[in-house]
Design a protein around this motif. Structure first.
Motif, short mmCIF file in Angstrom:
data_model
loop_
_atom_site.label_atom_id
_atom_site.label_comp_id
_atom_site.label_asym_id
_atom_site.label_seq_id
_atom_site.Cartn_x
_atom_site.Cartn_y
_atom_site.Cartn_z
N GLU A 1 0.83 -1.22 0.00
CA GLU A 1 0.00 0.00 0.00
C GLU A 1 0.86 1.27 0.00
N TYR A 2 1.98 1.21 -0.70
CA TYR A 2 2.87 2.38 -0.75
C TYR A 2 2.19 3.52 -1.51
N THR A 3 2.10 4.66 -0.88
CA THR A 3 1.53 5.86 -1.48
C THR A 3 2.60 6.94 -1.51
N PRO A 4 3.21 7.20 -2.66
CA PRO A 4 4.28 8.20 -2.71
C PRO A 4 3.77 9.61 -2.45
N LEU A 5 4.58 10.39 -1.75
CA LEU A 5 4.27 11.79 -1.47
C LEU A 5 5.38 12.63 -2.09
N ALA A 6 5.02 13.65 -2.83
CA ALA A 6 6.00 14.39 -3.63
C ALA A 6 6.11 15.84 -3.19
N GLY A 7 7.28 16.40 -3.42
CA GLY A 7 7.49 17.83 -3.27
C GLY A 7 7.80 18.30 -1.86
N ASP A 8 8.44 19.47 -1.80
CA ASP A 8 8.78 20.07 -0.50
C ASP A 8 7.85 21.23 -0.14
N ARG A 9 6.81 21.44 -0.96
CA ARG A 9 5.84 22.53 -0.75
C ARG A 9 6.52 23.90 -0.80
N ASN A 10 7.63 23.96 -1.52
CA ASN A 10 8.36 25.22 -1.57
C ASN A 10 8.99 25.46 -2.94
N PHE A 11 9.73 24.47 -3.45
CA PHE A 11 10.47 24.69 -4.69
C PHE A 11 10.17 23.65 -5.77
N ALA A 12 10.37 22.37 -5.43
CA ALA A 12 10.21 21.33 -6.46
C ALA A 12 10.15 19.95 -5.80
N ASP A 13 9.95 18.95 -6.63
CA ASP A 13 10.03 17.56 -6.17
C ASP A 13 11.37 16.99 -6.61
N ASP A 14 12.16 16.57 -5.66
CA ASP A 14 13.49 16.01 -5.94
C ASP A 14 13.36 14.50 -6.07
N LEU A 15 13.60 13.98 -7.27
CA LEU A 15 13.42 12.55 -7.52
C LEU A 15 14.57 11.70 -6.97
N ALA A 16 15.63 12.34 -6.46
CA ALA A 16 16.69 11.57 -5.79
C ALA A 16 16.21 11.03 -4.45
N VAL A 17 15.14 11.63 -3.92
CA VAL A 17 14.55 11.18 -2.66
C VAL A 17 13.13 10.71 -2.93
N MET A 18 12.83 9.49 -2.51
CA MET A 18 11.47 9.00 -2.63
C MET A 18 10.94 8.65 -1.24
N GLY A 19 9.65 8.80 -1.06
CA GLY A 19 9.09 8.49 0.24
C GLY A 19 7.59 8.59 0.23
N GLY A 20 6.99 8.00 1.24
CA GLY A 20 5.54 8.07 1.35
C GLY A 20 5.01 7.14 2.42
N LEU A 21 3.71 7.07 2.48
CA LEU A 21 3.02 6.21 3.44
C LEU A 21 3.00 4.78 2.92
N ALA A 22 3.13 3.82 3.82
CA ALA A 22 3.12 2.42 3.42
C ALA A 22 2.82 1.55 4.63
N ARG A 23 2.70 0.28 4.36
CA ARG A 23 2.58 -0.71 5.45
C ARG A 23 3.77 -1.65 5.39
N PHE A 24 4.33 -1.91 6.56
CA PHE A 24 5.42 -2.88 6.67
C PHE A 24 4.95 -3.99 7.60
N ASN A 25 4.82 -5.18 7.07
CA ASN A 25 4.22 -6.29 7.84
C ASN A 25 2.89 -5.84 8.46
N ASP A 26 2.11 -5.14 7.67
CA ASP A 26 0.78 -4.64 8.01
C ASP A 26 0.79 -3.52 9.04
N GLN A 27 1.97 -2.99 9.39
CA GLN A 27 2.06 -1.85 10.31
C GLN A 27 2.23 -0.57 9.50
N PRO A 28 1.40 0.46 9.72
CA PRO A 28 1.56 1.72 8.98
C PRO A 28 2.90 2.38 9.34
#
Length: 320
Positions: free
Chosen positions: A82-109
């Motif tokens: 259930e990985y949901t990527p979140l983009a951008g720094d809400r200021n300048f741009a979205d840096d694709l060298a860093v990826m991240g978002g909400l997910a579940r690991f062994n069903d733990q958020p």
């Protein structure tokens, strides 16, 4: 097709001969090459074991940089749901060298954040070879702040040669952005666990690895500067990178002795790139173990634990 490292050339020759024999057998069904191929396979297996028995620090750098080594996206796809990527720094741009978002690991958020180098030429250029700009670290700050607000553990996957040193990045406050990311890592009241999956380079890595628990893959490296950069500064000769790698004490084994990291994650024989599935399974086990160690601590205890961990760094090595 397997990509062989500089020190693996003898292995490449043996495995290449074995494959040539099999290709001949496929072309001519009457040929019986089973015994010869098996002998070459046994010889290759022993040579691989010998090569990886005691890798020098420089060779570990080469293994950590192997282009076929699993990257952040590979780990997210394999270990998180259930990985949901979140983009951008809400200021300048979205840096694709860093990826991240909400997910579940062994069903733990959880909130998962990492450096992505890219797995082919086009992807590496797109992700800037995993070298984040200020907006990448500001994106990480935003995601960590969100995790703190909603009580989500943070899992970081570190794999970068360092923060991007370009003129534009410096103009936009590269060092300040790294410092803010490190500060946010220290002050959020949720478990923060980090795994160095390849290279952990300079402040660009520290910004993500300021965690309650830090693990490293067996052949990963973690240092204040690359061996080539260190050699250029100290000896004015980048070719002295082997000596620099020795002096930097950048291996998982060195850093575990100094209490910079908490655990070493074993890799398959020949490195994570030879059996990515097994390597990722080992990382999953380590992440779960680290989260389990922290699950009963409240926010105040987690912050205190994290700060004390970094105040204690080097104490074992110095005492010895």
């Amino acid at each position: 097709m397997t990509q062989y490292l500089e020190f693996e050339k003898p292995l490449a020759e043996i495995e290449g001969k074995a494959e040539e024999l099999r290709a001949l057998a496929r072309a001519n069904e009457e040929m019986d090459i089973a015994d010869e191929a098996a002998a070459l396979d046994a010889k290759a297996a022993q040579l691989l074991k010998d090569l990886y028995k005691e890798l020098t620090p420089w060779r570990k750098c080469l293994v950590a940089r192997h282009p076929e080594r699993p990257h952040c996206r590979d780990y997210i796809d394999a270990l998180f749901t259930e990985y949901t990527p979140l983009a951008g720094d809400r200021n300048f741009a979205d840096d694709l060298a860093v990826m991240g978002g909400l997910a579940r690991f062994n069903d733990q958020p959880v909130m998962v954040i990492g450096h992505e180098k890219g797995s082919n030429t086009k992807a590496r250029i797109l992700h800037n070879f995993g070298m984040a700009r200020p907006e990448g670290y500001r994106k990480a700050v935003r995601l960590m702040e969100m995790a703190g607000r909603f009580g989500l553990p943070v899992v970081t996957l570190v794999d970068t040669t360092g923060a991007y040193p370009g003129k534009g990045a410096e103009e936009r406050g590269q060092s300040e952005a790294i410092a803010r990311s490190t500060e946010m890592s220290l002050k959020i009241g949720v478990p923060v666990v980090s795994v160095i999956i390849g290279e952990g380079g300079s402040g660009g890595a520290v910004a993500f690895a300021t965690a309650n628990r830090v693990a490293m893959l067996e052949h990963a490296v973690y240092s204040v500067i690359s061996p080539e950069g260190c050699a250029s500064i100290l000896w004015k000769d980048a070719e002295k990178m082997r000596e620099a790698a020795e002096a930097l004490r950048l291996t998982a084994q060195n850093l575990h002795e100094l209490a910079v990291i908490d655990r070493i994650i074993p890799e398959p024989l020949g490195g994570a790139h030879r059996d990515a599935k097994a390597a990722m399974a080992s990382v999953a086990t380590a992440i779960q173990d680290m989260l389990d160690e922290l699950k009963d601590k409240d926010g105040t205890e987690l912050i205190k634990d994290r700060r004390q961990k970094f105040l204690d760094i080097g104490s074992k090595g110095l005492a010895a």
